[in-house]
Write a protein that holds these residues in place. Sequence first.
Motif, mmCIF file in Angstrom:
data_model
loop_
_atom_site.group_PDB
_atom_site.id
_atom_site.type_symbol
_atom_site.label_atom_id
_atom_site.label_comp_id
_atom_site.label_asym_id
_atom_site.label_seq_id
_atom_site.Cartn_x
_atom_site.Cartn_y
_atom_site.Cartn_z
ATOM 1 N N THR A 1 1.655 -3.310 -8.753
ATOM 2 C CA THR A 1 0.859 -2.627 -10.263
ATOM 3 C C THR A 1 1.573 -2.021 -11.014
ATOM 4 O O THR A 1 3.006 -1.748 -10.901
ATOM 5 N N ALA B 1 -3.726 1.011 -11.891
ATOM 6 C CA ALA B 1 -3.353 0.964 -10.474
ATOM 7 C C ALA B 1 -3.975 -0.122 -9.568
ATOM 8 O O ALA B 1 -3.689 0.330 -8.149
ATOM 9 N N ASN C 1 0.596 -1.341 -0.087
ATOM 10 C CA ASN C 1 0.177 -0.025 0.005
ATOM 11 C C ASN C 1 0.624 1.340 0.003
ATOM 12 O O ASN C 1 0.655 2.217 -0.740
ATOM 13 N N ARG D 1 -2.497 -6.418 -9.484
ATOM 14 C CA ARG D 1 -1.241 -6.656 -9.028
ATOM 15 C C ARG D 1 -0.542 -7.584 -10.010
ATOM 16 O O ARG D 1 -0.965 -8.812 -9.839
ATOM 17 N N THR E 1 1.603 0.998 -11.971
ATOM 18 C CA THR E 1 1.771 2.379 -11.876
ATOM 19 C C THR E 1 3.095 2.364 -10.903
ATOM 20 O O THR E 1 4.126 3.001 -11.144
ATOM 21 N N VAL E 2 3.230 1.159 -10.126
ATOM 22 C CA VAL E 2 4.538 1.126 -9.373
ATOM 23 C C VAL E 2 5.809 0.688 -10.185
ATOM 24 O O VAL E 2 6.596 1.174 -10.059
ATOM 25 N N ASP F 1 1.963 1.907 -3.352
ATOM 26 C CA ASP F 1 1.141 2.458 -4.238
ATOM 27 C C ASP F 1 0.624 3.966 -3.924
ATOM 28 O O ASP F 1 0.760 4.693 -4.928
ATOM 29 N N ARG G 1 -5.409 5.992 -10.580
ATOM 30 C CA ARG G 1 -5.793 5.487 -9.335
ATOM 31 C C ARG G 1 -7.242 6.065 -8.793
ATOM 32 O O ARG G 1 -7.962 5.356 -8.313
ATOM 33 N N THR H 1 3.663 6.431 -5.720
ATOM 34 C CA THR H 1 4.063 6.497 -7.024
ATOM 35 C C THR H 1 3.922 7.741 -7.487
ATOM 36 O O THR H 1 4.820 8.405 -8.353
#
Length: 326
Positions: free
Chosen positions: A175, A166, A52, A169, A177-178, A55, A243, A58
């Motif tokens: 994700t 987003a 978390n 996983r 985005t990460v 996330d 997100r 990011t």
Amino acid sequence: MVALDINEQRLSSGTWLSKLKGATGPLVGLLALCIFLSFSTDAFLSVRNGLNILDQITVLGIMAVGMTFVILIGGIDLSVGSVLALAMMVMGWTANIAGLPLPVGIAFGLIASAVSGLIVGLLVTQFRVPAFIATLAMMSAARGVANMITDGQQIVGFPDWFMMLAIDRHFGVLTATVFLMLAVVLAAWLFLHFRSEGRMLYAVGGNPEVARLAGINVQLVTIGVYVISAVLAGLAGIVLAARLDSVQPSSGFGYELDTIAAVVIGGTSLSGGAGGIGGTLIGVLIIGVLRNGLNLLNVSPFLQQVIIGIVIVLAVGAETIRRRRA
């Protein structure tokens, strides 16, 4: 050119040691913070909470990379939060109102942010406007344009695949985005360590006049850095839109302060010429872990702002003392 060669040799040979020393203090602080929160709350030390945190950082992480480049050359960029909102609104209007494909909207959003950075770079280099004033003006202008696009209204509803960037996983861990943030961080780290253009940023930040005499096009470097900072702010806006599954012109308020704080906490000098991406990543993690831990401890959001402000002051003070001793 001899001076440039000598400067490059000095930077390349001392890069690893100098970056390690510069990031040691923030790294120790991050570890101490994690240890404290591990004992303070049972929920902190878990895989789910760790994911978390990744996330949540990011957007800040992507923006902080661009801000690191700006501060390395001795500049400042107060417009990144507004540019983030501008890119979001341009993307949303292009895709949801104009009816073009979302990838086209993303491209237009990034182009709008690049133009914003280009304007700032030209103001600083060609019209000799101080970076503080130029980016402050862009902060206001970009926010105004973002509001004008939809008359201050938000835009909601994007394709499912965009929102899943987003949420989903990959390999059950990170994700998209990460992964994007980590790719941006890695690319920036490689650029500063292994490209002569990256070493130019340190030279310009250390002494612009000496860099100019050494053959570096200081104006071009400055313009390029502000464009990169703006584009990364726009990219962060795209990530934030994924997100939230919506875009609104009020997005990004206060983000410029968090971004500058992350870079400074990570050990990059506000006077330019010293710092690096590794320290910035640690600074981003410190802010992310601190916010996450304070939320888990049910600390008031208002008190959180005070605590983060104190952390920033302590980080800058420690860096100042370290440089004086050096």
